[in-house]
Design a protein around this motif. Structure first.
Motif, PDB file in Angstrom:
ATOM      1  N   PHE A 189       0.816  -1.208   0.000  1.00 55.06           N
ATOM      2  CA  PHE A 189       0.000   0.000   0.000  1.00 55.06           C
ATOM      3  C   PHE A 189       0.855   1.265   0.000  1.00 55.06           C
ATOM      4  CE2 PHE A 189      -2.698  -3.311   1.943  1.00 55.06           C
ATOM      5  CZ  PHE A 189      -3.628  -3.386   0.926  1.00 55.06           C
ATOM      6  N   ILE A 190       2.043   1.178   0.562  1.00 46.63           N
ATOM      7  CA  ILE A 190       2.970   2.306   0.450  1.00 46.63           C
ATOM      8  C   ILE A 190       3.346   2.505  -1.012  1.00 46.63           C
ATOM      9  CG2 ILE A 190       5.287   3.130   1.037  1.00 46.63           C
ATOM     10  CD1 ILE A 190       4.964   1.523   3.682  1.00 46.63           C
ATOM     11  N   HIS A 191       3.655   1.380  -1.683  1.00 44.63           N
ATOM     12  CA  HIS A 191       4.014   1.503  -3.096  1.00 44.63           C
ATOM     13  C   HIS A 191       2.826   1.954  -3.935  1.00 44.63           C
ATOM     14  CE1 HIS A 191       4.521   0.031  -7.267  1.00 44.63           C
ATOM     15  NE2 HIS A 191       5.611   0.727  -7.115  1.00 44.63           N
ATOM     16  N   LEU A 192       1.630   1.466  -3.632  1.00 46.27           N
ATOM     17  CA  LEU A 192       0.443   1.902  -4.365  1.00 46.27           C
ATOM     18  C   LEU A 192       0.257   3.409  -4.227  1.00 46.27           C
ATOM     19  CD1 LEU A 192      -2.131   1.345  -5.994  1.00 46.27           C
ATOM     20  CD2 LEU A 192      -3.265   0.740  -3.835  1.00 46.27           C
ATOM     21  N   THR A 193       0.460   3.927  -3.030  1.00 43.90           N
ATOM     22  CA  THR A 193       0.355   5.375  -2.811  1.00 43.90           C
ATOM     23  C   THR A 193       1.392   6.105  -3.652  1.00 43.90           C
ATOM     24  OG1 THR A 193      -0.374   4.948  -0.535  1.00 43.90           O
ATOM     25  CG2 THR A 193       0.346   7.187  -1.056  1.00 43.90           C
ATOM     26  N   TYR A 194       2.607   5.592  -3.672  1.00 44.29           N
ATOM     27  CA  TYR A 194       3.662   6.206  -4.481  1.00 44.29           C
ATOM     28  C   TYR A 194       3.294   6.162  -5.964  1.00 44.29           C
ATOM     29  CZ  TYR A 194       8.176   6.989  -6.669  1.00 44.29           C
ATOM     30  OH  TYR A 194       9.182   7.486  -7.463  1.00 44.29           O
ATOM     31  N   ALA A 195       2.759   5.026  -6.429  1.00 42.66           N
ATOM     32  CA  ALA A 195       2.413   4.890  -7.842  1.00 42.66           C
ATOM     33  C   ALA A 195       1.294   5.842  -8.248  1.00 42.66           C
ATOM     34  CB  ALA A 195       2.000   3.442  -8.141  1.00 42.66           C
ATOM     35  N   LEU A 196       0.367   6.101  -7.332  1.00 39.70           N
ATOM     36  CA  LEU A 196      -0.773   6.969  -7.645  1.00 39.70           C
ATOM     37  C   LEU A 196      -0.483   8.448  -7.420  1.00 39.70           C
ATOM     38  CD1 LEU A 196      -3.698   4.895  -6.054  1.00 39.70           C
ATOM     39  CD2 LEU A 196      -3.275   5.232  -8.496  1.00 39.70           C
ATOM     40  N   PHE A 197       0.317   8.762  -6.385  1.00 42.30           N
ATOM     41  CA  PHE A 197       0.417  10.158  -5.951  1.00 42.30           C
ATOM     42  C   PHE A 197       1.841  10.700  -5.835  1.00 42.30           C
ATOM     43  CE2 PHE A 197      -3.451   8.361  -4.005  1.00 42.30           C
ATOM     44  CZ  PHE A 197      -4.399   9.189  -4.581  1.00 42.30           C
ATOM     45  N   GLY A 198       2.851   9.843  -5.915  1.00 47.76           N
ATOM     46  CA  GLY A 198       4.226  10.325  -5.764  1.00 47.76           C
ATOM     47  C   GLY A 198       4.732  10.184  -4.339  1.00 47.76           C
ATOM     48  N   ASP A 199       5.747  10.959  -4.019  1.00 48.74           N
ATOM     49  CA  ASP A 199       6.441  10.807  -2.737  1.00 48.74           C
ATOM     50  C   ASP A 199       5.537  11.090  -1.545  1.00 48.74           C
ATOM     51  OD1 ASP A 199       8.873  10.067  -3.833  1.00 48.74           O
ATOM     52  OD2 ASP A 199       9.559  12.150  -4.036  1.00 48.74           O
ATOM     53  N   LEU A 200       5.877  10.444  -0.425  1.00 45.12           N
ATOM     54  CA  LEU A 200       5.191  10.699   0.838  1.00 45.12           C
ATOM     55  C   LEU A 200       6.202  10.588   1.962  1.00 45.12           C
ATOM     56  CD1 LEU A 200       3.098   7.555   1.840  1.00 45.12           C
ATOM     57  CD2 LEU A 200       4.590   7.565  -0.123  1.00 45.12           C
ATOM     58  N   GLN A 201       5.814  11.063   3.143  1.00 50.42           N
ATOM     59  CA  GLN A 201       6.707  11.005   4.294  1.00 50.42           C
ATOM     60  C   GLN A 201       5.902  10.702   5.552  1.00 50.42           C
ATOM     61  OE1 GLN A 201       8.460  14.732   5.566  1.00 50.42           O
ATOM     62  NE2 GLN A 201       6.761  15.938   4.734  1.00 50.42           N
ATOM     63  N   VAL A 202       6.571  10.059   6.510  1.00 52.50           N
ATOM     64  CA  VAL A 202       5.953   9.740   7.798  1.00 52.50           C
ATOM     65  C   VAL A 202       6.086  10.945   8.721  1.00 52.50           C
ATOM     66  CG1 VAL A 202       6.026   8.222   9.816  1.00 52.50           C
ATOM     67  CG2 VAL A 202       6.481   7.288   7.526  1.00 52.50           C
ATOM     68  N   ILE A 203       4.971  11.395   9.260  1.00 52.51           N
ATOM     69  CA  ILE A 203       4.972  12.505  10.219  1.00 52.51           C
ATOM     70  C   ILE A 203       5.065  11.967  11.647  1.00 52.51           C
ATOM     71  CG2 ILE A 203       3.740  14.541  11.043  1.00 52.51           C
ATOM     72  CD1 ILE A 203       4.755  14.688   8.106  1.00 52.51           C
ATOM     73  N   ARG A 204       4.261  10.969  11.960  1.00 51.44           N
ATOM     74  CA  ARG A 204       4.345  10.319  13.268  1.00 51.44           C
ATOM     75  C   ARG A 204       3.802   8.893  13.156  1.00 51.44           C
ATOM     76  NH1 ARG A 204       0.493  14.359  13.617  1.00 51.44           N
ATOM     77  NH2 ARG A 204      -1.676  13.639  13.823  1.00 51.44           N
ATOM     78  N   SER A 205       4.289   8.037  14.036  1.00 55.08           N
ATOM     79  CA  SER A 205       3.878   6.637  14.009  1.00 55.08           C
ATOM     80  C   SER A 205       3.978   6.051  15.408  1.00 55.08           C
ATOM     81  CB  SER A 205       4.761   5.839  13.040  1.00 55.08           C
ATOM     82  OG  SER A 205       4.391   4.477  13.018  1.00 55.08           O
ATOM     83  N   HIS A 206       2.957   5.295  15.789  1.00 48.41           N
ATOM     84  CA  HIS A 206       2.959   4.600  17.077  1.00 48.41           C
ATOM     85  C   HIS A 206       2.740   3.117  16.803  1.00 48.41           C
ATOM     86  CE1 HIS A 206       2.329   3.599  21.257  1.00 48.41           C
ATOM     87  NE2 HIS A 206       1.158   3.053  20.953  1.00 48.41           N
ATOM     88  N   VAL A 207       3.715   2.289  17.211  1.00 46.92           N
ATOM     89  CA  VAL A 207       3.648   0.851  16.982  1.00 46.92           C
ATOM     90  C   VAL A 207       3.469   0.152  18.320  1.00 46.92           C
ATOM     91  CG1 VAL A 207       4.833  -1.169  16.021  1.00 46.92           C
ATOM     92  CG2 VAL A 207       5.143   1.078  14.968  1.00 46.92           C
ATOM     93  N   GLN A 208       2.543  -0.808  18.353  1.00 54.32           N
ATOM     94  CA  GLN A 208       2.295  -1.600  19.558  1.00 54.32           C
ATOM     95  C   GLN A 208       2.997  -2.947  19.429  1.00 54.32           C
ATOM     96  OE1 GLN A 208      -2.023  -1.147  18.868  1.00 54.32           O
ATOM     97  NE2 GLN A 208      -2.153  -0.624  21.041  1.00 54.32           N
ATOM     98  N   TYR A 209       3.723  -3.336  20.495  1.00 53.27           N
ATOM     99  CA  TYR A 209       4.426  -4.607  20.531  1.00 53.27           C
ATOM    100  C   TYR A 209       3.952  -5.417  21.739  1.00 53.27           C
ATOM    101  CZ  TYR A 209       7.781  -2.825  17.097  1.00 53.27           C
ATOM    102  OH  TYR A 209       8.366  -2.320  15.963  1.00 53.27           O
ATOM    103  N   PRO A 210       3.978  -6.735  21.635  1.00 53.33           N
ATOM    104  CA  PRO A 210       3.650  -7.575  22.785  1.00 53.33           C
ATOM    105  C   PRO A 210       4.808  -7.612  23.778  1.00 53.33           C
ATOM    106  CG  PRO A 210       4.303  -8.950  20.939  1.00 53.33           C
ATOM    107  CD  PRO A 210       4.282  -7.522  20.434  1.00 53.33           C
ATOM    108  N   PRO A 211       4.602  -8.178  24.982  1.00 50.65           N
ATOM    109  CA  PRO A 211       5.681  -8.228  25.979  1.00 50.65           C
ATOM    110  C   PRO A 211       6.919  -8.988  25.503  1.00 50.65           C
ATOM    111  CG  PRO A 211       3.562  -8.678  27.009  1.00 50.65           C
ATOM    112  CD  PRO A 211       3.320  -8.646  25.539  1.00 50.65           C
ATOM    113  N   ASP A 212       6.739  -9.991  24.662  1.00 55.99           N
ATOM    114  CA  ASP A 212       7.865 -10.782  24.170  1.00 55.99           C
ATOM    115  C   ASP A 212       8.750  -9.904  23.278  1.00 55.99           C
ATOM    116  OD1 ASP A 212       9.635 -12.509  22.956  1.00 55.99           O
ATOM    117  OD2 ASP A 212       8.121 -13.942  22.282  1.00 55.99           O
TER     118      ASP A 212
END
Length: 333
Positions: free
Chosen positions: A201-224
């Motif tokens: 989906f990142i590549h699809l966005t690039y193919a349709l609209f051009g460059d993009l950048q991440v402004i903020r991201s929150h990733v959830q991880y398990p205890p392991d």
């Protein structure tokens, strides 16, 4: 698909059929994607599977027998040293892309790589530099790009008016999925749905609209500490500031659901679960568009053959793979 697109594809298929060139392929990685590529090559008149490599000796041998008694190996370097092949298809887990790709490129082999390009941005940039130095054809397999849906999305984008927002939703009842039960996909080192699914989906966005950048991201991880992520919420922007949101969750009480949705001032379209394209205007319920699907791997092989013959081809080069890799790394933080 429009009449013009259909004519262009028909012309390309005729051009491929008329070509006398034939190519020997080495498949490195005989998992799910390797098996699918072998099936596609069996249907294509310009390609033969010359050799198979897999870490599992039994799988390498059995796959080679099914592929027409191709040579088989458990060591990719031995394959590269011993076999006269034109093209390497690299379908091993991501952390093995870099060393095998560099070995193939040092031998001036054309290279088709699965996504993501590598396991870090440094490795991805290294692979791109090596491919440029080798002067070979290099490309990545992003299935949506080689499917008939993309030209329709590109053509009908204008009907949406000014783009207001793009939402990417990836929900999984189980990760890894039941048909992907391999340890590396469950691990934090190189697995997780951020690396496995979001590149599409990142590549699809690039193919349709051009460059993009991440402004903020929150990733959830398990205890392991060795286990991959279970969730992500992220906000990205296109070059013009258009918002792109990512909503991903795994191991939830919900059937797997993927949705790439583009909202415009005049309409909305949505790609649901890879192949279902829905579209609607203002005050309309989105309707599914009936779009004939073609075999994407056959299309990819067609394009790669054109490139190897020095003709204009529609491929995703490593330069784009590096762009996607950078977004992936920024999303993971």
């Amino acid at each position: 698909m429009t009449k013009r697109e259909g004519q262009n594809e028909s012309t390309k298929r005729k051009e491929i059929t008329m070509s006398q060139n034939h190519y020997r392929v080495a498949i490195i990685g005989a998992g799910v994607m390797g098996q699918r590529m072998i099936e596609a090559i069996a249907k294509h008149p310009q390609y033969d599977v010359a050799a198979i490599c897999d870490a599992s000796e039994s799988r390498a041998q059995e796959t080679a027998e099914r592929a027409g008694n191709a040579a088989w190996y458990t060591d990719a370097i031995r394959l590269l040293d011993n076999e006269d092949v034109d093209l390497i298809y690299l379908a091993v887990p991501p952390k093995f892309h870099h060393p095998i790709a560099l070995a193939a490129l040092s031998r001036n082999k054309h290279l088709l790589c699965e996504k993501p390009l590598a396991n870090s941005i440094e490795e991805a940039e290294d692979m791109l530099a090596a491919a440029k130095a080798a002067g070979v054809i290099h490309a990545m397999h992003f299935p949506i790009y080689y499917q008939s849906l993309l030209p329709v999305m590109q053509e009908r984008l204008r009907e949406l008016g000014e783009i207001r927002r793009i939402d990417i939703l990836t929900h999984f009842h189980q990760w890894p999925r039941p048909w992907q039960q391999v340890p590396w996909l469950a691990g934090r080192e190189q697995g997780g749905f951020i690396r496995e699914v979001l590149p599409h989906f990142i590549h699809l966005t690039y193919a349709l609209f051009g460059d993009l950048q991440v402004i903020r991201s929150h990733v959830q991880y398990p205890p392991d500490p060795l286990a991959c992520e279970t969730g992500i919420s992220a906000y990205l922007e296109l070059a013009d500031g258009t918002p792109v949101t990512v909503n991903g969750l795994a191991n939830i009480a919900h059937q797997e659901h993927l949705d790439y949705r583009v909202y415009g001032t005049e309409g909305t379209f949505s790609l649901v679960n890879w192949t279902n394209l829905h579209m609607g205007g203002q005050n309309e319920a989105p309707q599914r568009l009936e779009i004939p699907l073609h075999e994407r791997l056959i299309q990819l092989l067609d394009e790669f053959a054109l490139a190897m013959e020095g003709k204009k081809a529609r491929l995703v080069p490593f330069e784009v793979g590096v762009k996607v890799q950078r977004i992936l790394e920024d999303l993971r933080g």
